[in-house]
Design a protein around this motif. Structure first.
Motif: not given
Length: 277
Positions: A22-33, A37-41, A128-135
């Motif tokens: 959910x977190x990374x999906x929200x970040x991706x939507x915000x990045x598209x807006x 891409x640095x929104x992911x930070x 990639x960052x989503x999987x890394x965050x979970x791991x």
């Protein structure tokens, strides 16, 4: 491990995975807006806080008083670290870097978001960052729902976490103060304070934070869970030093005047002992 603990642990792991998605999906939507891409930070720090809170709530619902104490402790440690990091990154995003892509992500993508498209950004960054965050968060998730076996290791973990937070927060503050000085009044390379001990005190501190959380959450839960989760801080340290952090940033920094002398004098990651030339 009792059946109840196993089922609760599985629930916490699945809940944390959904939280990251959910977190990374929200970040991706915000990045598209925003087209950046640095929104992911921002989602990186905030996402860890969300994972700690979700797994912590699960742990609080099923834990005894002694386990509850460590559950709350882990929630607080991650919230302090992740909240500070998210706020710091967002402050830069609305300040000096507003509307600009981070050079690290431009290199990862092979161009701007507009040039490569959102699909490429999702595959190369957000997934990639989503999987890394979970791991990486697994020691926290486990520590939130499993009883502690070795309390002295929890204390050691808090100490290592505190050292890491100090390096990260103070290093960020010193760099911010350096950039606030007029360009003609500051050295071309920041080599003051913690930056005179390591070329990346913020990344080194970040790694220490997660080694501390592994000690307090993973290893303190028993040697088997500690062994299973030790790759989590190892992976975080490797990426911070060699992939998305220090080494990638130094490709740009090495072009500055005085960099070669600075790099020869100050170690890249682990700080040199105080007073050592």
């Amino acid at each position: 491990m009792p059946d109840l603990d196993s089922s609760v642990l599985i629930l916490a792991l699945l809940a944390s995975l959904v939280t990251v998605a959910v977190s990374m999906t929200a970040a991706a939507l915000r990045a598209a807006q925003l087209g950046v891409v640095a929104v992911v930070d921002v989602a990186w720090g905030a996402g860890f806080v969300a994972v700690a809170l979700v797994s912590g709530v699960i742990g609080l619902l099923v834990s005894d008083a002694l386990t509850t104490w460590r559950t709350v402790l882990l929630m607080v440690l991650v919230a302090v670290w992740g909240g500070r990091l998210a706020w710091h990154v967002r402050s830069r995003a609305v300040g000096e870097h507003q509307g600009k892509e981070d050079p690290r992500y431009a290199e990862m993508l092979g161009g701007s978001l507009a040039e490569v498209g959102m699909g490429t950004a999702v595959r190369r960054v957000f997934l990639v960052q989503g999987f890394a965050q979970w791991f990486v968060s697994l020691p926290v998730v486990i520590g939130a729902v499993v009883a502690a076996t070795w309390w002295p290791v929890v204390v050691l973990g808090v100490v290592v976490w505190a050292v890491g937070l100090y390096f990260e927060a103070v290093g960020d503050r010193q760099l911010r103060e350096y950039k606030a000085r007029p360009r003609e009044e500051r050295p071309p390379v920041m080599d003051e304070g913690l930056w005179g001990l390591t070329r990346h005190p913020n990344y080194f501190g970040d790694a220490c934070v997660w080694w501390g959380l592994w000690l307090a959450g993973g290893l303190a839960s028993g040697w088997l869970l500690g062994l299973v989760t030790v790759l989590c801080p190892v992976a975080m340290t490797f990426f911070l030093r060699n992939v998305t952090g220090a080494k990638l940033l130094e490709k740009k920094m090495s072009q500055r005047d005085g960099w070669d002398e600075y790099a020869a004098r100050v170690p890249m990651f682990a700080p040199r002992p105080l007073g050592r030339p």
